[in-house]
Write a protein that holds these residues in place. Structure first.
Motif, mmCIF file in Angstrom:
data_model
loop_
_atom_site.group_PDB
_atom_site.id
_atom_site.type_symbol
_atom_site.label_atom_id
_atom_site.label_comp_id
_atom_site.label_asym_id
_atom_site.label_seq_id
_atom_site.Cartn_x
_atom_site.Cartn_y
_atom_site.Cartn_z
ATOM 1 N N GLN A 1 0.781 -1.183 0.084
ATOM 2 C CA GLN A 1 -0.116 0.006 -0.064
ATOM 3 C C GLN A 1 0.933 1.158 -0.063
ATOM 4 O OE1 GLN A 1 -2.359 -1.238 -0.904
ATOM 5 N NE2 GLN A 1 -2.931 -3.133 0.358
ATOM 6 N N SER A 2 1.905 1.337 0.754
ATOM 7 C CA SER A 2 2.831 2.322 0.917
ATOM 8 C C SER A 2 3.908 2.214 1.430
ATOM 9 C CB SER A 2 2.138 3.721 1.486
ATOM 10 O OG SER A 2 3.037 4.572 1.531
ATOM 11 N N PHE A 3 5.254 2.838 1.102
ATOM 12 C CA PHE A 3 6.580 2.647 1.897
ATOM 13 C C PHE A 3 6.635 4.094 2.501
ATOM 14 C CE2 PHE A 3 7.217 -0.302 -1.541
ATOM 15 C CZ PHE A 3 7.547 -1.299 -0.974
ATOM 16 N N ASP B 1 1.202 -4.057 -4.387
ATOM 17 C CA ASP B 1 0.100 -3.287 -4.419
ATOM 18 C C ASP B 1 0.577 -2.036 -3.654
ATOM 19 O OD1 ASP B 1 -1.560 -5.373 -5.329
ATOM 20 O OD2 ASP B 1 -2.686 -5.505 -3.466
ATOM 21 N N LEU B 2 0.144 -0.861 -4.358
ATOM 22 C CA LEU B 2 0.149 0.513 -3.738
ATOM 23 C C LEU B 2 -0.905 1.164 -3.669
ATOM 24 C CD1 LEU B 2 3.499 1.947 -5.674
ATOM 25 C CD2 LEU B 2 3.292 0.975 -3.185
ATOM 26 N N MET B 3 -1.327 2.038 -2.924
ATOM 27 C CA MET B 3 -2.568 2.867 -2.802
ATOM 28 C C MET B 3 -2.335 4.230 -3.032
ATOM 29 S SD MET B 3 -5.582 2.511 0.175
ATOM 30 C CE MET B 3 -5.972 0.759 -0.538
ATOM 31 N N LEU B 4 -3.184 4.859 -3.847
ATOM 32 C CA LEU B 4 -3.340 6.411 -4.407
ATOM 33 C C LEU B 4 -4.202 6.897 -3.663
ATOM 34 C CD1 LEU B 4 -2.193 5.689 -7.978
ATOM 35 C CD2 LEU B 4 -0.545 5.784 -6.000
ATOM 36 N N TYR C 1 -3.935 1.204 -6.944
ATOM 37 C CA TYR C 1 -5.221 1.371 -6.905
ATOM 38 C C TYR C 1 -5.555 2.843 -6.054
ATOM 39 C CZ TYR C 1 -5.703 -3.286 -8.235
ATOM 40 O OH TYR C 1 -5.639 -4.537 -8.892
ATOM 41 N N MET C 2 -6.544 3.485 -6.600
ATOM 42 C CA MET C 2 -7.082 4.737 -5.972
ATOM 43 C C MET C 2 -7.919 4.144 -4.740
ATOM 44 S SD MET C 2 -5.938 7.099 -8.003
ATOM 45 C CE MET C 2 -6.673 8.533 -7.257
#
Length: 371
Positions: free
Chosen positions: A112-114, A149-152, A182-183
């Motif tokens: 999701q985020s670093f 996976d990253l989240m925006l 993904y948003m």
């Protein structure tokens, strides 16, 4: 049936994230064991051979031993891509060794985020360091095809923080082949809906998305779908089945299928799924695929929609070109072969796709898309 994909929903999580709208329940080893038995029973009932398998959830890696039991009963091609979704805090050398040994060859890690600040706002159960370590453990366990996976659009996220996350991700080694970005969407049924969160505004969200697309491509992850990026040759064959309206079978509570000309789903009821000899399904469509559904999915891809595909549904090239005039030109790429949506257009893709698919061209009235 050739080229059939299998989706297995494992609906158990160690803890549920406050923004998550997917069907899941707290992990319980007894329910998980019985649930795996029911999955095996259904797989034996359908008697199919699969060329892609995808374990989604929930957090399938939290029940990796049951995943291995299921894998022992499935029939699949030697070359099949077999994916399991995982959270960083559920991956160990033991679990990865067992998963690799039973045939799983791709892991999708929900980072999701670093940014630790962003992870705290998402109430994730891991840190940036945990996420990096999870990728390294997977690499040392022999996994050479890892998706992250990253989240925006996270609260207080900026284009700079997204760029920093992608820089860290790109430094984790060549085995990271794929990124899903993904948003964040606030669903009314989730705890996030009642927290009064300060999300990035529309302009900032668009800048975050465009920065992510640019930064990922700078590091070799080429966009092939609205939210998906891959090193060349590592696009997800399972997810491509969804977007190209190819057949796939879903097994498990809340799983969806497009199988033998029908679209159907299983209700969100773990106990009912476990008790049923064969999963009870609800049919939503018996078809031949209609143009709106086919185009809606295909236009999510960078390759877009060909005029030949449109003609299969009785729509001539001239009809589609008339519809294209209702969309700002910088949102579409039009060639002799077909139509695709640009990265700027992906920001308002639902409205664009609606204009291209829902009414006969003669009935269209141009509407300015807010930019």
């Amino acid at each position: 049936m050739p080229n059939l994909g299998l989706y297995i929903h494992i609906p158990f999580c160690l803890e549920k994230c406050p923004y998550c709208d997917f069907f899941s329940q707290p992990y319980d080893s007894r329910h998980s064991f019985a649930y795996a038995d029911a999955v095996i029973r259904n797989a034996e009932h359908y008697k199919e051979h699969f060329d892609t398998i995808y374990f989604g959830g929930g957090t399938p890696s939290a029940a990796w031993w049951d995943v291995c039991r299921i894998m022992g009963k499935l029939k699949f091609d030697d070359s099949a891509e077999i994916t399991i979704e995982a959270n960083p805090n559920t991956l160990t050398q033991e679990s990865l060794s067992s998963l690799k040994g039973c045939g799983v060859n791709r892991i999708s890690i929900g980072v999701q985020s670093f940014s630790n600040a962003e992870l705290r706002s998402l109430m994730r159960g891991h840190t940036s360091e945990d996420a990096s370590n999870a990728v390294r453990i997977a690499q040392s366990g022999g996994f050479k095809n890892i998706s992250v996976d990253l989240m925006l659009g996270i609260p207080n996220q900026t284009p700079d923080s997204v760029r920093r996350s992608i820089k860290i991700l790109s430094g984790l080694g060549d085995s990271v082949k794929h990124v899903s970005a993904y948003m964040l969407k606030i669903e009314p049924s989730t705890p996030y809906a009642n927290m009064g969160l300060k999300l990035p505004d529309e302009y900032m969200t668009s800048q975050i998305y465009l920065t992510a697309v640019s930064a990922l491509e700078e590091h070799g992850f080429m966009q092939y779908e609205i939210s998906n990026f891959a090193k060349p040759g590592y696009e997800s064959p399972h997810n491509l089945k969804y977007w190209k309206s190819q057949p796939y079978l879903g097994i498990g509570a809340s799983a969806h299928s497009y199988y033998e000309g029908e679209r159907f789903y299983v209700k969100n009821n773990i106990k009912a799924f476990i008790k049923s000899i064969v999963q009870e399904t609800v049919v939503t469509d018996r078809d031949n695929v209609n143009f709106s559904d086919y185009a809606m999915l295909k236009l999510r891809l960078n390759e877009g929609l060909t005029f030949t595909e449109c003609e299969r549904f009785g729509l001539k090239k001239e009809d589609m070109l008339r519809r294209c005039k209702l969309v700002p030109p910088d949102y579409l790429k039009i060639t002799d072969k077909g139509i695709s949506i640009t990265k700027e257009g992906f920001l308002v893709s639902n409205r664009i796709i609606g204009k291209l698919t829902t009414k006969p061209a003669e009935q269209y009235v141009p509407v300015q898309i807010k930019r």
